[in-house]
Write an enzyme that holds these catalytic residues in place. Structure first.
Site, mmCIF file in Angstrom:
data_model
loop_
_atom_site.group_PDB
_atom_site.id
_atom_site.type_symbol
_atom_site.label_atom_id
_atom_site.label_comp_id
_atom_site.label_asym_id
_atom_site.label_seq_id
_atom_site.Cartn_x
_atom_site.Cartn_y
_atom_site.Cartn_z
ATOM 1 N N SER A 129 -8.448 -0.562 0.111
ATOM 2 C CA SER A 129 -6.997 -0.535 0.272
ATOM 3 C C SER A 129 -6.418 0.502 -0.666
ATOM 4 O O SER A 129 -6.944 0.726 -1.766
ATOM 5 C CB SER A 129 -6.387 -1.910 -0.051
ATOM 6 O OG SER A 129 -4.962 -1.849 -0.062
ATOM 7 N N TYR A 164 -5.140 -8.872 -5.734
ATOM 8 C CA TYR A 164 -5.583 -8.142 -4.540
ATOM 9 C C TYR A 164 -6.013 -6.723 -4.924
ATOM 10 O O TYR A 164 -7.080 -6.250 -4.511
ATOM 11 C CB TYR A 164 -4.456 -8.100 -3.515
ATOM 12 C CG TYR A 164 -4.830 -7.402 -2.226
ATOM 13 C CD1 TYR A 164 -5.633 -8.042 -1.284
ATOM 14 C CD2 TYR A 164 -4.396 -6.114 -1.954
ATOM 15 C CE1 TYR A 164 -5.996 -7.406 -0.109
ATOM 16 C CE2 TYR A 164 -4.741 -5.472 -0.776
ATOM 17 C CZ TYR A 164 -5.541 -6.123 0.146
ATOM 18 O OH TYR A 164 -5.891 -5.479 1.319
#
Length: 270
Positions: free
Chosen positions: A132, A145
């Protein structure tokens, strides 16, 4: 790679995994996806779904064995399975931190460990780990995250060098925000009335959800994966996302840390 190449995509019942599977199947690849419970998708017909929970070593081994029994080889692994998590670092339950890392970091390592012996036996293979853009920086209220994806990114760099002598290519693809169901499925640390982060976390959460709702077409990620698979000598890291999201990584490289932090604070209104 033989034609058609056999592809295994984790977390392929929806979102980026499903879009990638559909696109690769349309390009002639022999695609298999995974889901923790394929029975929940009785109308899924895009490609076969194998039962796999990346958090359970035996589940991973069983799914890989089942695929090898059917196809005899695995040419491509796309590690896509992942979970979202938000919350203040201080207040996010540690059990949820561990669960996110279990899925987003330990899970892909388990799957790579399960397919690497077969790829080594074949003398070829290609692994793409979906990370990501958030993994390049510690985003406020998305720190867990960011950490899980950043850890996978760095571990991939090591894995890539170790597998290279056996003819196995490895790369990462870091997407920005895309219109998927990740926002509805991720863990949100509850907003406590007495939390000192109540106002800032609440506003940031609304901004995060808006980014996903206004995100790009998941087919863009699918096309990016396809382009990577055509590379004989792939780069270590690739990104896909809006021009602003990708430019943020350029700024991260060239700006002093405190300047870049100020940009993030302004963006998240902190």
């Amino acid at each position: 790679m033989p034609d058609p190449a056999v592809v295994l995509i984790t977390g392929a019942s929806s979102g980026l995994g499903k879009a990638t599977g559909q696109f690769l199947a349309s390009r002639g690849y022999r695609v298999y996806g995974t889901a923790r419970n394929p029975g929940r998708y009785p109308d899924f017909e895009d490609f076969p779904l194998l039962a796999m929970d990346v958090c359970q070593p035996e589940s991973v081994r069983a799914a890989v064995a089942r695929l090898l029994e059917q196809e005899g080889r695995i040419d491509v692994l796309i590690n896509n399975a992942g979970v979202g998590i938000t919350g203040p670092m201080e207040e996010t339950p540690y059990s949820e931190v561990c669960e996110a890392l279990e899925t987003n970091f330990h899970g892909p390592l388990r799957v790579m460990g399960a397919v690497a012996p077969q790829m080594r036996k074949q003398g070829s293979g290609f692994i793409v780990n979906i990370t990501s853009i958030a993994g390049y920086m510690g985003l406020p209220f998305r720190g867990v995250y960011s950490a899980s994806k950043g850890a996978l990114q760095v571990a991939t760099e090591a894995y890539r060098m170790e597998l290279r002598p056996f003819g196995i290519r490895v790369a990462t693809l870091a997407p920005g925000d895309y219109a998927t169901n990740i926002a509805s499925g991720r863990y949100h640390t509850p907003l406590s009335e007495t939390s000192p982060y109540r106002d800032t976390y609440g506003k940031s959460l609304e901004l995060m959800d808006a980014h996903v709702d206004q995100g790009g077409d998941p087919a863009e990620v699918a096309r990016a994966v396809y382009r990577i698979l055509q590379k004989r000598t792939p780069k270590v890291h690739y990104t896909v996302g809006s021009p602003l999201q990708r430019f943020s990584l350029v700024l991260k490289r060239i700006l002093p840390d405190t300047w870049y932090e100020r940009l993030l604070r302004n963006h998240y209104k902190l």
